[in-house]
Design an enzyme around this catalytic site. Structure first.
Site, short mmCIF file in Angstrom:
data_model
loop_
_atom_site.label_atom_id
_atom_site.label_comp_id
_atom_site.label_asym_id
_atom_site.label_seq_id
_atom_site.Cartn_x
_atom_site.Cartn_y
_atom_site.Cartn_z
N GLU A 232 -57.47 129.04 38.50
CA GLU A 232 -57.78 128.87 39.93
C GLU A 232 -59.18 128.35 40.18
O GLU A 232 -60.00 129.01 40.84
CB GLU A 232 -57.57 130.18 40.67
CG GLU A 232 -56.14 130.68 40.60
CD GLU A 232 -55.88 131.87 41.52
OE1 GLU A 232 -56.82 132.42 42.10
OE2 GLU A 232 -54.70 132.23 41.66
N GLU B 126 -48.81 133.11 37.82
CA GLU B 126 -49.08 134.32 38.62
C GLU B 126 -48.19 134.29 39.85
O GLU B 126 -48.12 133.28 40.55
CB GLU B 126 -50.53 134.37 39.13
CG GLU B 126 -51.54 134.81 38.13
CD GLU B 126 -52.95 134.95 38.72
OE1 GLU B 126 -53.07 135.25 39.93
OE2 GLU B 126 -53.90 134.74 37.97
C1 FCB Z 1 -55.43 135.48 41.91
C2 FCB Z 1 -56.33 135.74 40.71
C3 FCB Z 1 -56.03 137.03 40.01
C4 FCB Z 1 -55.69 138.14 40.98
C5 FCB Z 1 -54.61 137.71 41.94
C6 FCB Z 1 -54.17 138.77 42.90
O1 FCB Z 1 -56.10 134.67 42.82
O2 FCB Z 1 -56.20 134.70 39.77
O3 FCB Z 1 -57.13 137.34 39.19
O4 FCB Z 1 -56.84 138.52 41.65
O5 FCB Z 1 -55.05 136.59 42.65
#
Ligand code: FCB
Length: 452
Positions: free
Chosen positions: A163, A344
């Site tokens: 990210e 994620e």
């Molecule tokens: C993302 C991050 C991770 C965690 C999630 C909820 O933005 O990569 O580390 O904080 O959100």
């Protein structure tokens, strides 16, 4: 379309959020350790000195991953653990920790996915300007080389950054995350130097790891105007440029989005764009929920507004819009022509241990069921998605929210460090097992749909 039997079902974590052992065996400060020492700054005045104590409990955590039937696990290396000053002398004890973790994963037949950078920049490098200093592209490439040579015999999946849009915008643009800078020049320099670091690291990984499979992990969410006000529509376009395009576009097509090109141009030297746009093997996607954008007086002129009242929300107020996930997958497929790994997706919930010792996180199960169904729809509509990793394995240190938000499918008692798989962990394991054993090539979800 089907979920292929080789589809990867995994879980993701990051070093700073789970490892703890923040000052043991040679690890030096990261920018987050320092940032959290300012009271009221972030993290609810919590810190990550111990976090989930994964540094000492990694064997138990790998056993949990195995027990759930996952075939992949994503972690990150803490740069200040292996190179305490960010460059120069390596820390053998820190390097040896990741040897142990990787070996444990491999012996449990879990594919390791190694991310080089999940936000914990060595403080020593921040004192030299951090991502604002152009030299960091070289420091990052040297760090990548150390990691590649040490683990490349056993690890093949490498992500350069997690990210980049979040840590540049929040860390250098809005000042919400470490290192807490809110400055437009800092933000634009950081964006370009991260992109350069990405391209340099891709070259190093290609050179030093036979058979490497390389990508970057991007957070991509639709940016909708929060209201019908034209000012919000303009703000949504600005946020989308920073959030969705500032990294994937240069990395794939050697150009910045038009909204940012002039602002970043002063930092771009001849040859940079070709150095950034190195071929990669996959697109890593982190996706949670769309943004509803409002005009703002902050330095990007765009802020995060509330979702319209009609949009369902999770326990922590995040919009729950699985169709936006499906559409994001299809959009990535059309624009980038790469295999996609969802690295994620998940939600925090108000998890409590009930009197019988169970955590019945029905909200999380509903979220995961809706989002994995949307994933299947995207695959059926042609998106080349090869894996899905839930965020997160464990309740952990959630940046600005400290320990107040629980994202794990496994509950962690942050005092005793006891791990308790939640109902969602069982649900996830069962869903994966159903996919693997289904004799219907259309898979369990598809069958339900055909019947329903
Ligand atoms: C993302 C991050 C991770 C965690 C999630 C909820 O933005 O990569 O580390 O904080 O959100």
């Amino acid at each position: 379309m089907i979920i292929h039997p080789d589809f990867l079902w995994g879980a993701s974590t990051s070093a700073f959020q789970i490892e703890g052992a923040a000052h043991l065996e040679g690890r030096a400060d990261s920018i987050w350790d320092v940032f959290l020492r300012t009271p009221g700054q972030a993290g609810h005045d919590d810190n990550a000195e111990v976090a989930c104590d994964h540094y000492h409990r990694h064997a138990e955590d790998v056993a949990l991953v195995r027990a759930l039937g996952l075939n992949a696990y994503r972690f990150s290396i803490a740069w200040p653990r292996v190179l305490p000053q960010g460059r120069g002398a390596a820390n053998e004890a820190g390097l040896a920790f990741y040897d142990r973790l990787i070996d444990a994963l491999l012996s449990a037949e879990i594919e390791p996915w190694l991310c080089l950078y999940h936000w914990d920049l060595p403080q020593a490098l921040s004192e030299l300007g951090g991502w604002q200093n152009r030299d960091i592209a070289g420091w990052f490439a040297d760090y990548a080389a150390l990691v590649a040579r040490r683990y490349g015999d056993r690890v093949k999946r490498f992500a350069t950054f997690n990210e980049p849009c979040v840590f540049t915008l929040f860390g250098y643009g809005l000042g919400w995350h470490a290192p807490g800078i809110a400055d437009k020049t800092a933000l634009h320099k950081a964006i370009h130097h991260v992109n350069l670091g990405h391209g340099r690291a891709v070259d190093v990984l290609r050179r030093d790891v036979a058979g490497a499979s390389i990508g970057a992990i991007h957070n991509r969410q639709p940016c909708y105007p929060a209201t019908e006000d034209p000012a919000d529509a303009a703000a949504a376009l600005r946020l989308a440029a920073y959030w969705n395009d500032a990294f994937p576009l240069p990395q794939a097509f050697a150009c910045y989005p038009p909204e940012l090109a002039d602002a970043i141009a002063p930092y771009v030297l001849p040859g940079d764009m070709a150095q950034i746009a190195r071929p990669v093997d996959w697109f890593g996607l982190n996706h949670y929920s769309p943004h509803y954008v409002k005009a703002d007086t902050n330095l990007i002129g765009a802020g995060f507004g509330p979702a319209p009242a009609s949009v369902p929300r999770s326990a922590i107020g995040w919009p729950v819009v699985p169709d936006a996930f499906r559409d994001t997958l299809l959009d990535i497929h059309r624009r980038f022509h790469l295999p996609i790994y969802v690295l994620e997706n998940g939600t925090a919930a108000n998890d409590v241990i009930d009197p019988s010792g169970h955590i019945r996180d029905d909200d999380r199960i509903a979220y995961l069921a809706a989002y994995t169904a949307a994933l299947e729809q995207a695959i059926r509509q042609g998106a080349d998605v090869r894996g899905y990793f839930v965020w997160s394995l464990l309740d952990n240190f959630e940046w600005g929210a400290g320990y107040s938000q629980r994202f794990g499918i496994v509950y962690v008692d942050h005092v005793s460090q006891r791990r308790i798989p939640k109902a969602s962990a069982r649900w996830y394991a069962d869903m994966i097992a159903a996919h693997r054993t289904s004799d219907d090539p259309a898979g369990p979800h598809n069958r339900a749909e055909a019947e329903g």
